[in-house]
Enzyme design. Structure first.
Site, PDB file in Angstrom:
ATOM      1  N   GLU A  84       0.832  -1.211   0.000  1.00  0.00           N
ATOM      2  CA  GLU A  84       0.000   0.000   0.000  1.00  0.00           C
ATOM      3  C   GLU A  84       0.866   1.260   0.000  1.00  0.00           C
ATOM      4  O   GLU A  84       1.666   1.469   0.904  1.00  0.00           O
ATOM      5  CB  GLU A  84      -0.930   0.007   1.214  1.00  0.00           C
ATOM      6  CG  GLU A  84      -1.886  -1.187   1.274  1.00  0.00           C
ATOM      7  CD  GLU A  84      -2.899  -1.225   0.126  1.00  0.00           C
ATOM      8  OE1 GLU A  84      -2.991  -0.242  -0.636  1.00  0.00           O
ATOM      9  OE2 GLU A  84      -3.608  -2.251   0.015  1.00  0.00           O
ATOM     10  N   CYS A 147      -7.454  -1.453   7.944  1.00  0.00           N
ATOM     11  CA  CYS A 147      -6.086  -1.473   7.404  1.00  0.00           C
ATOM     12  C   CYS A 147      -5.703  -0.088   6.920  1.00  0.00           C
ATOM     13  O   CYS A 147      -4.631   0.430   7.234  1.00  0.00           O
ATOM     14  CB  CYS A 147      -5.964  -2.523   6.304  1.00  0.00           C
ATOM     15  SG  CYS A 147      -6.160  -4.184   6.990  1.00  0.00           S
ATOM     16  N   HIS A 177      -1.091  -5.736   2.485  1.00  0.00           N
ATOM     17  CA  HIS A 177      -2.267  -6.603   2.532  1.00  0.00           C
ATOM     18  C   HIS A 177      -1.875  -8.016   2.105  1.00  0.00           C
ATOM     19  O   HIS A 177      -1.089  -8.193   1.163  1.00  0.00           O
ATOM     20  CB  HIS A 177      -3.358  -6.080   1.585  1.00  0.00           C
ATOM     21  CG  HIS A 177      -4.366  -5.217   2.265  1.00  0.00           C
ATOM     22  ND1 HIS A 177      -4.623  -3.912   1.888  1.00  0.00           N
ATOM     23  CD2 HIS A 177      -5.218  -5.490   3.293  1.00  0.00           C
ATOM     24  CE1 HIS A 177      -5.582  -3.420   2.673  1.00  0.00           C
ATOM     25  NE2 HIS A 177      -5.955  -4.351   3.527  1.00  0.00           N
TER      26      HIS A 177
HETATM   27  N1  PCA Z   1      -8.092  -6.671   7.169  1.00  0.00           N
HETATM   28  C1  PCA Z   1      -9.013  -5.563   7.182  1.00  0.00           C
HETATM   29  C2  PCA Z   1      -9.007  -5.089   8.594  1.00  0.00           C
HETATM   30  C3  PCA Z   1      -8.407  -6.185   9.403  1.00  0.00           C
HETATM   31  C4  PCA Z   1      -7.746  -7.040   8.426  1.00  0.00           C
HETATM   32  O1  PCA Z   1      -6.971  -7.994   8.685  1.00  0.00           O
HETATM   33  C5  PCA Z   1      -8.692  -4.533   6.114  1.00  0.00           C
HETATM   34  O2  PCA Z   1      -8.215  -4.927   5.036  1.00  0.00           O
HETATM   35  O3  PCA Z   1      -8.937  -3.343   6.303  1.00  0.00           O
END
Ligand code: PCA
Length: 221
Positions: A84, A147, A177
């Protein structure tokens, strides 16, 4: 912590929504104590609660005084590691988080800027992951859930001076992610065969990828 120990704070999340297992929290814990290029990883699992999480994150930074803060989170359906590059000042939570909160689409910080750029070397990490044979790609939208909130909160804390530089250097921050694991994909197919197009990656491969991401980040400091 000894005063001159160099640390990386690596956060993951607890299970949430329809996922009984969250590889991000599992890997953050598994990597706790791991050393990379002279830096020690402090791994922590954060709550999937949009109200509590920022305080937990601030507490971890105060406790560990890291040079680097990297968040991990599950993005079921992703086909590789997603680096990200932008944290947005936006929160949209449609199915209740673990604290029961929803949000209709609101700024995280009404007086804040629309977004901040991540400061970890996302493009170089992607290149190094691809070179190692791991699927990875950059992204400029971390979603509207916890996130993105973690990334925006960290970048705002750094940019606003809430988190002061460590030995003269601003803290470096970013977010990765993770795809689902094979076990999660299997479970969702069991629930409904229409979920058969669910990509997954083993925990071992994700761990290799995170180790590469940490090494590339630390070498760039
Ligand atoms: N994924 C979510 C929030 C917690 C997680 O593990 C996200 O992608 O925002």
């Amino acid at each position: 912590m000894s005063n001159n120990e160099k640390t990386i704070l690596l956060t993951g999340y607890e299970p949430f929504d329809r996922f009984p297992y969250n590889p991000s929290g599992v890997l953050a814990e598994a990597l706790d104590g791991f050393s990379v290029e002279g830096y020690v990883v402090k791994g922590a699992v954060m709550p999937v609660d949009c109200v509590k999480m920022p305080g937990v994150l601030y507490g971890l930074v105060e406790q560990h005084r890291p040079q680097v803060v990297i968040g991990l989170g599950l993005a079921f359906g992703d086909t590789g590691l997603r680096l990200e590059r932008v944290g947005h000042n936006w929160s949209e939570i449609s199915s209740p988080d673990n604290g029961g909160h929803t949000r209709p689409g609101v700024p995280l910080l009404p007086e804040g800027p629309a977004a901040y750029f991540s400061t970890f070397p996302a493009n170089q990490i992607v290149a190094d992951l691809l070179e190692a044979g791991l699927p990875a790609y950059p992204s400029d939208h971390a979603g509207g859930h916890l996130c993105n909130e973690m990334l925006f909160t960290a970048l705002h804390a750094i940019n606003s001076g809430d988190w002061s530089p460590v030995e003269g250097q601003p803290i470096v921050a970013g977010f990765i992610h993770l795809p689902g694991t094979p076990q999660l994909a299997a479970q969702l197919i069991k629930e409904d065969r229409r979920n058969r197009h669910s990509p997954s990656m083993s925990l071992e491969l994700m761990r290799q990828g995170i180790e590469i991401a940490l090494a590339t980040t630390v070498k760039s400091l």
